[in-house]
Write a protein that holds these residues in place. Structure first.
Motif, mmCIF file in Angstrom:
data_model
loop_
_atom_site.group_PDB
_atom_site.id
_atom_site.type_symbol
_atom_site.label_atom_id
_atom_site.label_comp_id
_atom_site.label_asym_id
_atom_site.label_seq_id
_atom_site.Cartn_x
_atom_site.Cartn_y
_atom_site.Cartn_z
ATOM 1 N N GLY A 284 29.815 -136.888 35.563
ATOM 2 C CA GLY A 284 29.218 -135.903 33.830
ATOM 3 C C GLY A 284 29.457 -136.483 32.629
ATOM 4 O O GLY A 284 30.198 -135.813 31.771
ATOM 5 N N ALA A 285 29.214 -137.884 32.370
ATOM 6 C CA ALA A 285 29.756 -138.058 31.128
ATOM 7 C C ALA A 285 28.787 -139.208 30.559
ATOM 8 O O ALA A 285 28.429 -139.839 31.742
ATOM 9 C CB ALA A 285 30.718 -138.727 30.657
ATOM 10 N N PRO B 265 26.006 -137.067 21.729
ATOM 11 C CA PRO B 265 26.187 -135.319 21.149
ATOM 12 C C PRO B 265 27.184 -135.226 22.853
ATOM 13 O O PRO B 265 26.497 -135.854 23.740
ATOM 14 C CB PRO B 265 25.207 -134.810 21.138
ATOM 15 C CG PRO B 265 24.511 -135.528 19.859
ATOM 16 C CD PRO B 265 24.687 -136.933 21.070
ATOM 17 N N LYS B 266 27.958 -133.994 21.943
ATOM 18 C CA LYS B 266 28.266 -133.861 24.012
ATOM 19 C C LYS B 266 27.992 -132.380 24.540
ATOM 20 O O LYS B 266 28.040 -131.655 23.814
ATOM 21 C CB LYS B 266 29.776 -134.168 24.224
ATOM 22 C CG LYS B 266 29.999 -135.319 23.820
ATOM 23 C CD LYS B 266 32.366 -135.329 24.362
ATOM 24 C CE LYS B 266 32.592 -136.104 23.986
ATOM 25 N NZ LYS B 266 32.496 -137.446 23.072
ATOM 26 N N VAL B 267 26.923 -132.855 25.566
ATOM 27 C CA VAL B 267 26.468 -131.655 26.184
ATOM 28 C C VAL B 267 27.170 -130.963 26.981
ATOM 29 O O VAL B 267 26.870 -131.452 28.854
ATOM 30 C CB VAL B 267 25.150 -131.105 26.038
ATOM 31 C CG1 VAL B 267 24.012 -130.242 26.386
ATOM 32 C CG2 VAL B 267 24.145 -131.738 25.067
ATOM 33 N N ARG B 268 27.505 -129.558 28.086
ATOM 34 C CA ARG B 268 28.168 -129.528 28.888
ATOM 35 C C ARG B 268 27.118 -128.999 30.055
ATOM 36 O O ARG B 268 26.519 -127.740 29.561
ATOM 37 C CB ARG B 268 28.956 -128.530 28.607
ATOM 38 C CG ARG B 268 30.096 -128.322 29.805
ATOM 39 C CD ARG B 268 30.798 -126.993 29.449
ATOM 40 N NE ARG B 268 31.829 -126.596 30.975
ATOM 41 C CZ ARG B 268 31.399 -125.165 31.147
ATOM 42 N NH1 ARG B 268 30.128 -124.978 31.618
ATOM 43 N NH2 ARG B 268 32.054 -125.851 32.436
ATOM 44 N N VAL B 269 27.032 -129.705 30.410
ATOM 45 C CA VAL B 269 26.118 -129.857 32.084
ATOM 46 C C VAL B 269 26.899 -129.098 33.308
ATOM 47 O O VAL B 269 27.650 -129.446 33.828
ATOM 48 C CB VAL B 269 25.170 -130.846 31.897
ATOM 49 C CG1 VAL B 269 24.550 -130.473 33.331
ATOM 50 C CG2 VAL B 269 24.224 -131.314 30.919
ATOM 51 N N VAL C 120 21.466 -130.317 41.022
ATOM 52 C CA VAL C 120 20.426 -130.242 41.386
ATOM 53 C C VAL C 120 19.702 -131.564 40.830
ATOM 54 O O VAL C 120 18.767 -132.132 41.540
ATOM 55 C CB VAL C 120 19.882 -129.222 40.892
ATOM 56 C CG1 VAL C 120 18.552 -129.595 40.637
ATOM 57 C CG2 VAL C 120 19.804 -128.229 41.449
ATOM 58 N N MET C 121 20.045 -131.851 39.495
ATOM 59 C CA MET C 121 19.682 -133.036 38.883
ATOM 60 C C MET C 121 19.933 -134.116 40.033
ATOM 61 O O MET C 121 18.974 -135.008 40.204
ATOM 62 C CB MET C 121 20.361 -133.681 37.634
ATOM 63 C CG MET C 121 20.087 -134.315 37.154
ATOM 64 S SD MET C 121 20.848 -134.377 35.233
ATOM 65 C CE MET C 121 22.378 -134.523 35.433
#
Length: 658
Positions: free
Chosen positions: A82-83, A158-162, A169-170
């Motif tokens: 997640g990072a 940039p930090k994009v929260r997924v 799914v990814m």
């Protein structure tokens, strides 16, 4: 009121636009980082920046495909942790490790890193002493530093929260894509073909150099499964079995007798048969421009003049001893298996006919001896499946003599003598030594007994001198056996040979310095050079009369049938077929075929293509298939019984884990 609503809409639009910009920046960064990871892998694998850049320039589409695979790994790790920063660092560590293993494996034994190498477990620890050089430590340090820098770079993105469902799914999509590349699904075939991939299965060094590490490694995943030959069906194999039976008959071996001619006594009985595979045994006097102050192989050179001798075409270089054992003991060929595979580890999980089971059928005691750990290459399990009564590993030697880090060759000879003497029955022994295992840059024997002249560097000279001392000890251990059995009334035959040429420095350094080969790049060797680098001497000795024969070339897979025929022992139909093929193509490797006229071929000549295909089908049936041929031949043999050890192994209530 209208102004308030407008300002509210603007505030909602700004975060949306910012998020979109961050997403674009992040996607771009992942793409760039993936290409950097691909560059890093190739640089570590090839060990040369100019060579890496030349490959990228000449093959931009192949480079892009390697980058795509790196990106799939990166995205999979991103989905897991997640990072981005952590995913980039982990990707760098994992891919760098794969590249470094491939680099050092290629420099040591001429083979890249294969998918099935992952499952070698403790065997991989055996090469750690070979990669603790200053060069290796420096490259590992640089790889670690690169991972740290990429981690720091990732923290600046940039930090994009997924959301977790999106990450799941990814991750699944990445796994599916990587799997599809591994098994060559139709949609990945389209990408592979458009990128210009040219899979070179028969020459994996060239395959990796041409297509890139990530692509070649991934394509080899499908090779972990041996494909069923197109013509393999029950009716076809039973028809083949019937043809073999009619051509060669069911050759139940006769009681072979030998009369000793030593003057000590005469007896007519079945001879003891001793195969000794001496670790990395080769003749260093074959190096041109190099001289030794004494002959390191007086016994072997004498036997080459007096007894049946010749050269074995080994499927290995510098390592992979168990693959040579596999060929000699089973009569099967590594040329029909995936490049770099290890049958002892991957394929043998049921009874397999071998020299051991054959001799047991004739009333012999069958013993395997190896002066190293019993678990290595899964020998404890495999030897049972092959029909050996006993396996004596390192633990079976009581207070043994050591030479360097390993049990001495003399100690193995003493163990062989002891095993023969304690058996009332004739004895078959398959012994594997360990003393002269590489590397050879450790001056393990102290003061060098043999002086070497002619090398360009002191390192190469010391390496060769250490190796020469090792083969001198091997030669003496052979003479020890000859001295003993010359005085014995037990008829005995000895077959002595090496498993492969030694790894004498990185990039075949000693061989190249001595002029034995023109270059340290194995993908640039001529067929003649390839043959030289795969040919090891074998000699025989017996204390009863056997006619002398010189064998220019014979593959390890044909050695067992050849020696049984020399002893006058009638062969099972499958081995009789192999011996017939050996008369047409005595040398059979994946990328080198030597025909009976001595001609060298990089591929199977059309004239023997059909015969080789039958050999391949017989091997598949015996190793992976339903064993239709064995069932037919057993049902038509006297008594219709299976070999004793095969039946015992099938009834084993606790078979060893594979």
């Amino acid at each position: 009121m209208r102004n308030t609503t407008a300002r509210s809409r603007t505030r909602r639009a700004r975060p949306s636009k910012t998020r979109a910009v961050h997403t674009i920046v992040l996607c771009t960064a992942i793409l760039v980082l993936s290409l950097l990871l691909a560059v890093g892998m190739e640089l570590l694998h090839r060990g040369s920046l100019p060579e890496t850049w030349a490959w990228i320039s000449l093959h931009p589409q192949l480079f892009a495909l390697n980058g795509l695979l790196a990106m799939l790994v990166l995205l999979l790790l991103y989905a897991i942790c997640g990072a981005v920063s952590g995913a980039v660092a982990l990707s760098a560590v994992i891919l760098s490790l794969v590249a470094l293993i491939s680099y050092f494996k290629r420099k040591l034994i001429g083979e890249p890193f294969f998918p099935w190498d992952i499952f070698l477990n403790k065997e991989s620890m055996n090469i750690l002493p070979l990669v603790t050089s200053r060069e290796a430590i420096m490259q590992l340090s640089l790889s670690g530093l690169s991972a740290v820098l990429l981690f720091l770079l990732g923290t600046r993105l940039p930090k994009v929260r997924v959301r977790i469902p999106v990450r799941i799914v990814m991750g699944l999509l990445c796994v599916f894509a990587l799997y599809s590349f591994g098994v060559r699904a139709s949609w990945t075939n389209t990408l592979i073909n458009k990128a210009g991939v040219n899979e070179i299965v028969w020459n994996q060094s060239e395959n990796y150099a041409e297509n890139g590490l990530a692509v070649a490694f991934t394509m080899n995943v499908k090779n972990t499964i041996v494909k069923r030959p197109p013509g393999y069906t029950e009716p076809a194999m039973k028809g083949l079995a019937e043809s073999l039976s009619e051509t060669f008959g069911y050759r139940q071996a006769k009681a072979v007798t030998a009369t000793t001619g030593s003057g000590v006594g005469n007896s007519s009985k079945q001879p003891n048969v001793i195969f000794i595979m001496n670790e990395a045994f080769w003749d260093p006097t074959l190096l041109p421009g190099v001289t030794f102050d004494q002959d390191p192989l007086p016994t072997v050179h004498r036997l080459q003049k007096e007894s049946t001798s010749g050269y074995l075409l080994s499927p290995q270089f510098g390592g992979g001893t168990s693959n040579v054992e596999f060929e000699v003991l089973s009569g099967q060929s590594m040329s029909f298996l995936p490049a770099g595979s290890v049958p002892y580890q991957q394929y043998i999980s049921r009874p397999l006919p071998s020299l051991a089971s054959y001799f047991k059928e004739q009333g012999y005691a069958a013993t395997a001896i190896h002066s190293y750990e019993g678990w290595f290459w899964n020998r404890e399990s495999v030897y049972r499946y092959m029909g050996f009564d006993h396996f004596i590993s390192k633990d079976g030697f009581e207070q043994p003599e050591y030479r360097g880090a390993f049990i001495s060759d003399d100690e193995v000879s003493r163990k062989i003598i002891n095993e023969v003497e304690k058996n009332d029955d004739p004895t078959f022994i398959y012994a594997v030594t360990m003393q002269n295992h590489g590397p050879y840059d450790d001056r393990r024997y102290g003061d060098q007994e043999i002086q070497v002249k002619g090398m360009q560097t002191d390192t190469a000279r010391d390496t060769l001198a250490t190796y020469a001392q090792g083969v001198r000890d091997a030669d003496r251990s052979l003479q020890m056996l000859i001295d003993h059995f010359q005085q014995s009334d037990e008829p005995t035959m000895i077959v002595f040979y090496g498993d492969h040429l030694p790894m004498l420095g990185y990039d075949y350094d000693v061989y190249a310095q001595a002029g034995f080969i023109s270059t340290g790049r194995s993908d640039q060797w001529s067929l003649e050079e390839l043959k030289k680098m795969q040919s090891v001497p074998f000699v025989t000795w017996s204390n009863f009369n056997l006619p002398k024969e010189t064998v220019p070339t014979i593959s390890n897979s044909f050695l067992g049938a050849y020696m049984l025929d020399r002893l006058g022992m009638e062969l099972p139909p499958i081995w009789a077929y192999q011996l017939g093929l050996a008369q047409k193509a005595p040398g059979l490797l994946r990328n080198l075929v030597v025909t009976s006229d001595g001609a060298l071929h990089s591929e199977m000549p059309p004239a023997i293509q059909e015969d080789a295909e039958v050999y391949k089908e017989l091997q598949y049936d015996e190793l992976f298939g339903e064993q239709y041929v064995a069932q037919f031949l057993n049902s038509h043999s006297p008594g219709g019984q299976q070999p004793a050890m095969a039946a015992e192994a099938e009834q084993d209530p606790d078979p060893p884990a594979q």
